[in-house]
Design an enzyme around this catalytic site. Structure first.
Site, PDB file in Angstrom:
ATOM      1  N   LYS A  74       5.535  46.353  39.496  1.00 22.27           N
ATOM      2  CA  LYS A  74       4.376  47.258  39.403  1.00 22.27           C
ATOM      3  C   LYS A  74       4.555  48.572  38.533  1.00 22.27           C
ATOM      4  CE  LYS A  74       1.437  44.571  41.206  1.00 22.27           C
ATOM      5  NZ  LYS A  74       0.441  43.743  40.510  1.00 22.27           N
ATOM      6  N   HIS A 119      -9.553  35.661  38.640  1.00 21.14           N
ATOM      7  CA  HIS A 119     -10.873  35.943  39.099  1.00 21.14           C
ATOM      8  C   HIS A 119     -11.053  35.225  40.496  1.00 21.14           C
ATOM      9  CE1 HIS A 119     -11.366  32.169  37.225  1.00 21.14           C
ATOM     10  NE2 HIS A 119     -12.350  31.906  37.868  1.00 21.14           N
ATOM     11  N   GLY A 139      -9.944  39.922  42.020  1.00 17.34           N
ATOM     12  CA  GLY A 139     -10.640  39.259  40.896  1.00 17.34           C
ATOM     13  C   GLY A 139     -12.122  39.115  41.099  1.00 17.34           C
ATOM     14  N   LEU A 174      -8.821  38.068  45.832  1.00 16.94           N
ATOM     15  CA  LEU A 174      -9.497  38.901  46.402  1.00 16.94           C
ATOM     16  C   LEU A 174     -10.083  40.047  45.507  1.00 16.94           C
ATOM     17  CD1 LEU A 174     -10.282  40.727  49.254  1.00 16.94           C
ATOM     18  CD2 LEU A 174      -7.784  41.537  48.905  1.00 16.94           C
ATOM     19  N   HIS A 209      -1.653  39.960  54.118  1.00 16.10           N
ATOM     20  CA  HIS A 209      -1.523  41.119  54.766  1.00 16.10           C
ATOM     21  C   HIS A 209      -2.143  41.255  56.288  1.00 16.10           C
ATOM     22  CE1 HIS A 209      -1.532  41.931  50.036  1.00 16.10           C
ATOM     23  NE2 HIS A 209      -0.735  42.817  50.519  1.00 16.10           N
ATOM     24  N   SER A 252      -0.124  49.057  42.871  1.00 15.88           N
ATOM     25  CA  SER A 252      -0.452  48.955  44.268  1.00 15.88           C
ATOM     26  C   SER A 252       0.469  50.272  44.869  1.00 15.88           C
ATOM     27  CB  SER A 252       0.216  47.737  44.913  1.00 15.88           C
ATOM     28  OG  SER A 252       0.656  47.922  46.380  1.00 15.88           O
ATOM     29  N   SER A 253      -0.100  50.731  46.269  1.00 10.59           N
ATOM     30  CA  SER A 253       0.426  51.923  46.642  1.00 10.59           C
ATOM     31  C   SER A 253       2.011  51.866  47.151  1.00 10.59           C
ATOM     32  CB  SER A 253      -0.297  52.388  48.069  1.00 10.59           C
ATOM     33  OG  SER A 253      -0.239  51.271  48.980  1.00 10.59           O
ATOM     34  N   CYS A 254       2.478  50.399  47.161  1.00  5.81           N
ATOM     35  CA  CYS A 254       3.807  50.420  47.278  1.00  5.81           C
ATOM     36  C   CYS A 254       4.809  50.757  46.358  1.00  5.81           C
ATOM     37  CB  CYS A 254       4.073  48.923  47.549  1.00  5.81           C
ATOM     38  SG  CYS A 254       4.185  47.693  46.180  1.00  5.81           S
ATOM     39  N   TYR A 268       8.685  43.730  44.333  1.00  6.14           N
ATOM     40  CA  TYR A 268       7.203  44.005  43.876  1.00  6.14           C
ATOM     41  C   TYR A 268       6.913  45.108  43.297  1.00  6.14           C
ATOM     42  CZ  TYR A 268       2.355  43.791  44.975  1.00  6.14           C
ATOM     43  OH  TYR A 268       0.750  43.611  45.041  1.00  6.14           O
TER      44      TYR A 268
HETATM   45  N1  NDP Z   1      -4.551  42.711  48.423  1.00  8.65           N
HETATM   46  C1  NDP Z   1      -4.048  43.960  48.298  1.00  8.65           C
HETATM   47  O1  NDP Z   1      -4.145  44.600  49.741  1.00  8.65           O
HETATM   48  C2  NDP Z   1      -3.740  44.684  47.413  1.00  8.65           C
HETATM   49  C3  NDP Z   1      -3.801  44.326  45.931  1.00  8.65           C
HETATM   50  N2  NDP Z   1      -3.514  45.069  44.947  1.00  8.65           N
HETATM   51  C4  NDP Z   1      -3.331  44.496  43.679  1.00  8.65           C
HETATM   52  O2  NDP Z   1      -4.461  43.745  43.241  1.00  8.65           O
HETATM   53  C5  NDP Z   1      -4.101  42.875  42.151  1.00  8.65           C
HETATM   54  C6  NDP Z   1      -4.898  41.395  42.809  1.00  8.65           C
HETATM   55  O3  NDP Z   1      -4.395  41.230  44.013  1.00  8.65           O
HETATM   56  P1  NDP Z   1      -5.164  40.275  45.293  1.00  8.65           P
HETATM   57  O4  NDP Z   1      -6.450  40.079  44.483  1.00  8.65           O
HETATM   58  O5  NDP Z   1      -5.125  40.613  46.524  1.00  8.65           O
HETATM   59  O6  NDP Z   1      -4.443  38.985  45.115  1.00  8.65           O
HETATM   60  P2  NDP Z   1      -4.545  37.391  45.186  1.00  8.65           P
HETATM   61  O7  NDP Z   1      -3.541  36.628  45.721  1.00  8.65           O
HETATM   62  O8  NDP Z   1      -5.893  37.368  45.931  1.00  8.65           O
HETATM   63  O9  NDP Z   1      -5.185  36.956  43.830  1.00  8.65           O
HETATM   64  C7  NDP Z   1      -4.373  36.880  42.794  1.00  8.65           C
HETATM   65  C8  NDP Z   1      -4.769  35.850  41.507  1.00  8.65           C
HETATM   66  O10 NDP Z   1      -4.041  35.750  40.676  1.00  8.65           O
HETATM   67  C9  NDP Z   1      -3.967  34.512  40.379  1.00  8.65           C
HETATM   68  N3  NDP Z   1      -2.780  34.235  39.714  1.00  8.65           N
HETATM   69  C10 NDP Z   1      -1.248  34.450  40.421  1.00  8.65           C
HETATM   70  N4  NDP Z   1      -0.304  33.777  39.765  1.00  8.65           N
HETATM   71  C11 NDP Z   1      -0.876  33.445  38.534  1.00  8.65           C
HETATM   72  C12 NDP Z   1      -0.596  32.700  37.245  1.00  8.65           C
HETATM   73  N5  NDP Z   1       0.765  32.698  37.193  1.00  8.65           N
HETATM   74  N6  NDP Z   1      -1.268  32.539  36.378  1.00  8.65           N
HETATM   75  C13 NDP Z   1      -2.705  32.669  36.691  1.00  8.65           C
HETATM   76  N7  NDP Z   1      -3.106  33.133  37.587  1.00  8.65           N
HETATM   77  C14 NDP Z   1      -2.312  33.609  38.706  1.00  8.65           C
HETATM   78  C15 NDP Z   1      -4.051  33.715  41.662  1.00  8.65           C
HETATM   79  O11 NDP Z   1      -4.285  32.550  41.372  1.00  8.65           O
HETATM   80  P3  NDP Z   1      -3.826  31.329  42.517  1.00  8.65           P
HETATM   81  O12 NDP Z   1      -4.142  31.576  43.926  1.00  8.65           O
HETATM   82  O13 NDP Z   1      -4.222  30.020  42.133  1.00  8.65           O
HETATM   83  O14 NDP Z   1      -2.207  31.338  42.403  1.00  8.65           O
HETATM   84  C16 NDP Z   1      -5.209  34.547  42.216  1.00  8.65           C
HETATM   85  O15 NDP Z   1      -6.439  34.182  41.681  1.00  8.65           O
HETATM   86  C17 NDP Z   1      -2.609  42.658  42.341  1.00  8.65           C
HETATM   87  O16 NDP Z   1      -2.159  43.252  41.178  1.00  8.65           O
HETATM   88  C18 NDP Z   1      -2.253  43.426  43.466  1.00  8.65           C
HETATM   89  O17 NDP Z   1      -0.972  43.913  43.227  1.00  8.65           O
HETATM   90  C19 NDP Z   1      -2.917  46.279  44.999  1.00  8.65           C
HETATM   91  C20 NDP Z   1      -2.920  46.819  46.269  1.00  8.65           C
HETATM   92  C21 NDP Z   1      -3.356  46.211  47.719  1.00  8.65           C
HETATM   93  C1  F7E Z   2      -0.682  46.455  50.038  1.00  8.58           C
HETATM   94  C2  F7E Z   2       0.739  46.305  50.264  1.00  8.58           C
HETATM   95  O1  F7E Z   2       1.273  45.259  51.358  1.00  8.58           O
HETATM   96  C3  F7E Z   2       2.542  45.364  51.678  1.00  8.58           C
HETATM   97  O2  F7E Z   2       2.883  46.157  52.539  1.00  8.58           O
HETATM   98  P1  F7E Z   2       2.272  46.654  54.052  1.00  8.58           P
HETATM   99  O3  F7E Z   2       1.385  47.644  53.846  1.00  8.58           O
HETATM  100  O4  F7E Z   2       3.437  46.840  54.829  1.00  8.58           O
HETATM  101  O5  F7E Z   2       1.602  45.290  54.210  1.00  8.58           O
HETATM  102  P2  F7E Z   2       1.139  44.415  55.437  1.00  8.58           P
HETATM  103  O6  F7E Z   2      -0.241  44.422  55.539  1.00  8.58           O
HETATM  104  O7  F7E Z   2       1.880  43.131  55.440  1.00  8.58           O
HETATM  105  O8  F7E Z   2       1.595  44.980  56.884  1.00  8.58           O
HETATM  106  C4  F7E Z   2       1.144  46.335  57.325  1.00  8.58           C
HETATM  107  C5  F7E Z   2       1.631  46.576  58.568  1.00  8.58           C
HETATM  108  O9  F7E Z   2       1.030  45.628  59.796  1.00  8.58           O
HETATM  109  C6  F7E Z   2       1.989  45.143  60.357  1.00  8.58           C
HETATM  110  N1  F7E Z   2       1.683  43.778  60.968  1.00  8.58           N
HETATM  111  C7  F7E Z   2       1.212  43.587  62.294  1.00  8.58           C
HETATM  112  N2  F7E Z   2       0.737  42.391  62.433  1.00  8.58           N
HETATM  113  C8  F7E Z   2       0.869  41.779  61.052  1.00  8.58           C
HETATM  114  C9  F7E Z   2       0.506  40.442  60.741  1.00  8.58           C
HETATM  115  O10 F7E Z   2       0.525  39.417  61.436  1.00  8.58           O
HETATM  116  N3  F7E Z   2       0.821  40.289  59.395  1.00  8.58           N
HETATM  117  C10 F7E Z   2       1.273  40.997  58.525  1.00  8.58           C
HETATM  118  N4  F7E Z   2       1.379  40.926  57.189  1.00  8.58           N
HETATM  119  N5  F7E Z   2       1.529  42.384  58.921  1.00  8.58           N
HETATM  120  C11 F7E Z   2       1.156  42.632  60.238  1.00  8.58           C
HETATM  121  C12 F7E Z   2       3.301  45.198  59.598  1.00  8.58           C
HETATM  122  O11 F7E Z   2       4.463  44.828  60.396  1.00  8.58           O
HETATM  123  C13 F7E Z   2       3.193  46.270  58.857  1.00  8.58           C
HETATM  124  O12 F7E Z   2       3.675  47.401  59.870  1.00  8.58           O
HETATM  125  C14 F7E Z   2       3.422  45.077  50.550  1.00  8.58           C
HETATM  126  O13 F7E Z   2       4.407  44.498  50.973  1.00  8.58           O
HETATM  127  C15 F7E Z   2       2.718  45.143  49.229  1.00  8.58           C
HETATM  128  O14 F7E Z   2       2.211  43.898  49.087  1.00  8.58           O
HETATM  129  C16 F7E Z   2       1.636  46.204  48.916  1.00  8.58           C
HETATM  130  O15 F7E Z   2       1.583  46.735  48.176  1.00  8.58           O
END
Ligand code: NDP
Ligand code: F7E
Length: 320
Positions: free
Chosen positions: A151, A22, A27, A25, A190, A118-120, A147
């Site tokens: 997933k 929670h 949560g 991002l 990201h 995730s879309s990956c 990863y």
């Molecule tokens: N961000 C994105 O662009 C995308 C995210 N998602 C999915 O959404 C979900 C959430 O992602 P997002 O919110 O971005 O990630 P964040 O890193 O922002 O949040 C993840 C949360 O999980 C907690 N957490 C991690 N490890 C543990 C653990 N061992 N025990 C308890 N809590 C833990 C973290 O706590 P702490 O920071 O204290 O470790 C944090 O609060 C994931 O499943 C991700 O795959 C899917 C697509 C895109």
């Molecule tokens: C959500 C998705 O996110 C990840 O995949 P991704 O989409 O490739 O994620 P990204 O956001 O890190 O990069 C997107 C693009 O952007 C370019 N890029 C430029 N400049 C920066 C830069 O400064 N940082 C990062 N990170 N990327 C950069 C980078 O080179 C790439 O071409 C998965 O690993 C996985 O976690 C997943 O599921």
């Protein structure tokens, strides 16, 4: 920002809902959405209070708290560099968290669980836009295959428990997300939060240039996390199917277009330099979200509006 679609909520507002992760991002956005809808009985544990990789601790937590619903948004998450640099952490931590939570939730009487992937999960060269049926039809993108494998296992675990036990576990597959409480780490985040930070710091320091990774040609689809949170609650209330559900905005931009937009929103006036020694990753990953649209859910927040909101949040909460 307010989500629009799950307003006519059907769940009992006193339902005990465990939002795992929670403070992250996703949560934190789900908690905002549930509070907005009037839910009063959210069960929340920070990472330091409950490490979800510890099977016995997770099991004891479910045995004593007995939540009715679980939204699994806790995971090891990062951008392209973090995924490629820490493959062991990404496969191991994610497999542990999701296995512990899904299995304990089932055994301790949780009525329904929503798993976030995730879309990956899709093949590197999947057809575009990517339908749910593209899962396991080709090789994965190497920078995030560890990863992605975790997933995919999460989706399959939900499906297996549905087949064997008739348990209501569903999966949502979001596209690239952004918004408040994102990770703004310079290397491990990201692209969108990384660029917000880099352009902001360049503006403040008066730098002449900002370095952006790769060629700028990859296409990405971005969704504001408040839209995603709305979709998550919508699915929790209205979807109980076997197939995982794509959650996207339907709009894609090149990384070059994204960098120009972030530059404009932040107000940086210097030049962009492309570091082509950094990986591009998947060339394109636009999701086909027509299944979710068919259920009646649509995104509402444009990339520009969402970026303005995110930059405001960043300035107010992360940087002076
Ligand atoms: N961000 C994105 O662009 C995308 C995210 N998602 C999915 O959404 C979900 C959430 O992602 P997002 O919110 O971005 O990630 P964040 O890193 O922002 O949040 C993840 C949360 O999980 C907690 N957490 C991690 N490890 C543990 C653990 N061992 N025990 C308890 N809590 C833990 C973290 O706590 P702490 O920071 O204290 O470790 C944090 O609060 C994931 O499943 C991700 O795959 C899917 C697509 C895109
Ligand atoms: C959500 C998705 O996110 C990840 O995949 P991704 O989409 O490739 O994620 P990204 O956001 O890190 O990069 C997107 C693009 O952007 C370019 N890029 C430029 N400049 C920066 C830069 O400064 N940082 C990062 N990170 N990327 C950069 C980078 O080179 C790439 O071409 C998965 O690993 C996985 O976690 C997943 O599921």
């Amino acid at each position: 920002m307010e989500g629009p679609n799950s307003d006519s909520s059907t769940l009992d507002k006193s339902a005990k809902i465990f939002v795992a992760g929670h403070r992250g991002l996703v949560g934190s956005a789900v908690v905002r959405r549930l509070h907005h809808l009037g839910f009063t009985n959210l069960l929340l544990r920070s990472h330091s209070d409950l490490d979800l990789t510890h099977q016995s601790a997770v099991d004891a937590f479910f045995a004593s708290e007995k939540p009715q619903f679980v939204i699994l948004a806790a995971a090891k998450v990062g951008g392209i560099h973090a995924n490629a640099t820490f493959p062991a952490d990404f496969i191991s931590v994610n497999l542990q968290i999701q296995t512990n939570v899904i299995d304990s939730a089932h055994r301790h009487g949780v009525a329904k669980l929503l798993f976030l992937g995730s879309s990956c999960i899709y093949p590197k060269f999947a057809p575009q836009p990517i339908p749910e049926s593209a899962l396991l039809t080709g090789p994965l993108e190497p920078t995030n295959e560890w990863y992605a494998v975790a997933k995919i296992a999460g989706i399959k675990m939900c499906q297996a428990y549905r087949i064997q036990y008739g348990w209501d576990a569903i999966s949502a597959m979001p596209t690239n997300l952004y918004g408040p409480n994102d990770n703004f780490h310079p290397e491990n985040s990201h692209v969108l939060p990384a660029l917000v930070r880099r352009f902001h710091e360049a503006k403040v320091s008066g730098a002449k240039e900002v370095v952006v990774w790769g060629t700028g040609s990859p296409l990405r689809e971005f969704l504001h996390v408040d839209d995603l949170a709305d979709a998550v609650v919508f699915l929790l209330e209205r979807y109980s199917g076997f197939v995982h559900v794509n959650v996207g905005s339907g709009k894609e931009v090149t990384i070059k277009e994204l960098a120009e937009l972030v530059k404009e929103v932040v107000g940086f006036e210097g030049d962009l330099i492309w570091d082509t020694s950094k990986p591009d990753g998947t060339p394109r990953k636009l999701m086909d979200s027509s299944m979710l649209a068919g259920l009646g859910w649509f995104p509402k927040i444009s990339l520009r509006d969402g970026l303005v909101d995110t930059y405001k949040w960043y300035v107010e909460n992360v940087k002076q």
